[in-house]
Design an enzyme around this catalytic site. Structure first.
Site, PDB file in Angstrom:
ATOM      1  N   CYS A 270      18.189  29.274  13.075  1.00 26.80           N
ATOM      2  CA  CYS A 270      18.477  30.399  14.046  1.00 26.80           C
ATOM      3  C   CYS A 270      19.842  29.899  15.225  1.00 26.80           C
ATOM      4  O   CYS A 270      20.554  30.543  15.300  1.00 26.80           O
ATOM      5  CB  CYS A 270      17.302  31.100  14.754  1.00 26.80           C
ATOM      6  N   HIS A 328      13.276  31.805  19.327  1.00 35.57           N
ATOM      7  CA  HIS A 328      14.382  32.180  18.428  1.00 35.57           C
ATOM      8  C   HIS A 328      15.676  32.331  19.210  1.00 35.57           C
ATOM      9  O   HIS A 328      15.588  32.573  20.364  1.00 35.57           O
ATOM     10  CB  HIS A 328      13.686  33.803  17.734  1.00 35.57           C
ATOM     11  N   ASP A 353      22.310  39.300  16.634  1.00 35.98           N
ATOM     12  CA  ASP A 353      21.444  38.296  16.039  1.00 35.98           C
ATOM     13  C   ASP A 353      22.172  38.128  14.539  1.00 35.98           C
ATOM     14  O   ASP A 353      21.724  39.045  13.582  1.00 35.98           O
ATOM     15  CB  ASP A 353      20.034  38.536  15.971  1.00 35.98           C
ATOM     16  N   ASN A 393       8.969  41.987  23.443  1.00 39.50           N
ATOM     17  CA  ASN A 393       8.120  42.892  24.434  1.00 39.50           C
ATOM     18  C   ASN A 393       7.004  43.603  23.370  1.00 39.50           C
ATOM     19  O   ASN A 393       6.283  44.546  24.023  1.00 39.50           O
ATOM     20  CB  ASN A 393       8.588  44.194  25.169  1.00 39.50           C
ATOM     21  N   ASP A 395       3.345  44.020  21.908  1.00 38.51           N
ATOM     22  CA  ASP A 395       2.006  43.741  22.068  1.00 38.51           C
ATOM     23  C   ASP A 395       1.421  42.775  20.982  1.00 38.51           C
ATOM     24  O   ASP A 395       1.595  43.255  19.616  1.00 38.51           O
ATOM     25  CB  ASP A 395       1.117  45.208  22.252  1.00 38.51           C
ATOM     26  N   GLU A 445       5.125  41.850  34.169  1.00 36.25           N
ATOM     27  CA  GLU A 445       3.839  42.445  34.243  1.00 36.25           C
ATOM     28  C   GLU A 445       2.840  41.903  35.156  1.00 36.25           C
ATOM     29  O   GLU A 445       1.505  42.370  35.017  1.00 36.25           O
ATOM     30  CB  GLU A 445       3.343  42.151  32.596  1.00 36.25           C
TER      31      GLU A 445
END
Length: 518
Positions: A270, A328, A353, A393, A395, A445
């Site tokens: 990457c 990444h 990307d 982001n 979960d 958060e």
């Protein structure tokens, strides 16, 4: 550079003034002999005729064309004449004509052939290369801050961050965007992309648009479905190529691809893909920087969650294509996005990307996805915004599959909303310090209270598995192993822990609310 013509020609010669023009266009770092200009900005040529010039009697016409099939309709062929481009310093009596030419700010980038026609004679005037212009307010890649242009277009040295969110490492990277042959390398890359092969006219015409060009470059850096630059490899043997960690810059990779007939260079990962793409974008004139996302998610099924499945006894029940990488690396490019909103809402940094992960519109590329859209969770916008949103982001969900249930249903044990997307980093402008840009991708958060209450779901999961396994083992010794309904132990433990988890969640929300009010 002065080009002479034959004795019989009406044209005596032409001076392209490459050193002066290139200095004015910020391209002298690329070449001092080849004329390389930026769109939306004038450059000057001196055309010498062998006789006086009278525009009303014998007009002079100039054409500029790019691509194999140039047309006026597609914007790849244009005509203009003298005196429209005649400078005041010209001498029509001696035939010494100073021409001031300005490529439009939306002209396609690439190599042009400029031809001059006078008295039924024609000659090639120049073959300039036209690039994007971040100094021009009318160009979609315009960047107001001169310091940022110097960093994201002109700087050949950079830093790429690797490691983990708790231990961030760095490596120097030589972008080398102004090295020899870089113009030819980048233009060949554009000419080898599958869209050009399919329709050269449409592809060259679309090169006026940095959105289009950046998607092409993203696809051509990897070689998964085209004649791209790099072949990726993440395990196994690296025999026959270079270990990705051995690369220290882009130019060696791009030059090798160029000289071996545009076959993939082995091997990249990457940060190598991102470093090479950044070099190409900067050469073309698009402001670009390398960005590292720690705890980076790969949402294979586009659910915006990273799902890990376990059987009742705690062992992973089945493999999942979702994953979370230690880090990444991708790039951000600066451009306007009038295709998404006319008010400039989505202008600015865009994620691209080049690492081949998932296909976008049938091609291994990704972006450009507006960073502001990722921040606000606007996952309905092009290009590939949902995928990038999940990278920073998503979960992280742990599910238990209750094999004893006839319907095969699964129980969600806990979701960690804070794990993915940590310490998103890039090099600072004008210094070698690391700049944390996480806040541009996601809203905070919380602080320590998130860490405290984030521990409880994990504790819930451990207790569930421990008690549940003991309960099952005890019951298996006393009853037949095959049942269609949950066991009493399973029901009791699950209900108690769900109640406890619900209570902890309520406390979590209460504390979060209090801290936000404070």
């Amino acid at each position: 550079m002065f080009v002479c013509c034959s004795f019989l020609s009406v044209f005596k010669g032409v001076d392209l003034h490459p050193q002066t023009n290139n200095a004015n266009h910020h391209t002298r770092e690329i070449s001092l002999t080849q004329l390389i200009v930026r769109r939306g900005q004038p450059f000057k040529l001196t055309l010498n005729l062998r006789q006086p010039f009278n525009a009303s009697v014998q007009p002079l016409c100039i054409s500029a064309a790019t691509g194999k099939r140039p047309t006026e309709k597609q914007g790849t062929l244009s005509f203009f004449g003298v005196p429209d481009v005649l400078d005041k310093g010209s001498s029509t009596v001696t035939g010494n004509l100073i021409l001031t030419i300005t490529p439009p700010a939306d002209t396609p980038i690439g190599e042009y052939t400029m031809t001059v026609k006078h008295r039924d004679q024609e000659m090639v005037l120049a073959k300039p290369v036209v690039l994007f212009n971040p100094w021009c307010p009318d160009d979609w890649v315009y960047l107001k801050d001169e310091n940022e242009i110097n960093e994201y277009v002109m700087n050949e040295q950079g830093i790429i961050y690797k490691g983990s969110s708790n231990y961030i490492d760095s490596c120097n990277w030589d972008f080398g965007q102004f090295e020899d042959d870089m113009v030819d390398i980048c233009l060949r890359m554009l000419d080898l992309n599958p869209k050009y092969m399919k329709d050269p006219g449409d592809d060259v015409s679309a090169r006026c648009n940095p959105i289009y060009v950046s998607r092409v470059v993203s696809a051509m850096i990897n070689s998964d479905d085209d004649r791209g630059v790099l072949e990726g490899r993440w395990g196994g043997s690296f025999i026959g190529g270079v270990l990705p960690s051995r690369w220290t810059g882009s130019y060696a990779i791009l030059k090798r691809w160029f000289v071996i007939g545009s076959y993939p260079v082995k091997y990249g990962q990457c940060w190598v893909f991102a470093g090479v793409m950044c070099s190409v974008m900067r050469l073309l004139g698009i402001p670009c920087r390398v960005v590292t996302n720690f705890e980076s998610a790969h949402d294979n099924d586009r659910s915006l969650t990273i799902d890990v499945y376990h059987a009742d006894y705690g062992v992973r029940e089945k493999p999942t294509q979702d994953s979370v990488w230690n880090y990444h690396v991708w790039v951000e490019a600066w451009m306007r996005r009038p295709d998404l909103a006319k008010d400039g809402k989505y202008d600015g940094w865009q994620v691209l990307d080049p690492t081949p992960q998932e296909k976008s519109q049938g091609v291994y590329c990704c972006g450009p996805a507006p960073v502001v859209a990722i921040l606000n969770g606007e996952t309905d916008l092009k290009y590939d915004t949902p995928f990038v949103f999940a990278e920073v982001n998503a979960d992280f969900c742990v599910c238990v599959s209750c094999q004893v249930k006839a319907d095969g249903s699964k129980v969600n044990i806990f979701s960690d909303t804070a794990r993915v997307g940590q310490n998103i980093s890039t090099k600072s402008v004008g210094s070698n310090k690391r700049m944390n840009i996480t806040d541009s991708y996601k809203y905070r958060e919380g602080g320590a209270h998130i860490m405290l209450f984030g521990f409880f779901p994990f504790l819930y999961y451990v207790i569930y598995l421990f008690v549940h396994v003991i309960g099952l083992q005890s019951e298996k010794a006393q009853s037949p192993p095959q049942r269609d309904l949950p066991s009493p132990t399973e029901n009791t433990v699950h209900k108690l822990l769900q109640t406890a988890f619900s209570s902890m969640t309520n406390v979590h929300h209460f504390v979060t609310h209090v801290i936000m009010l404070a």
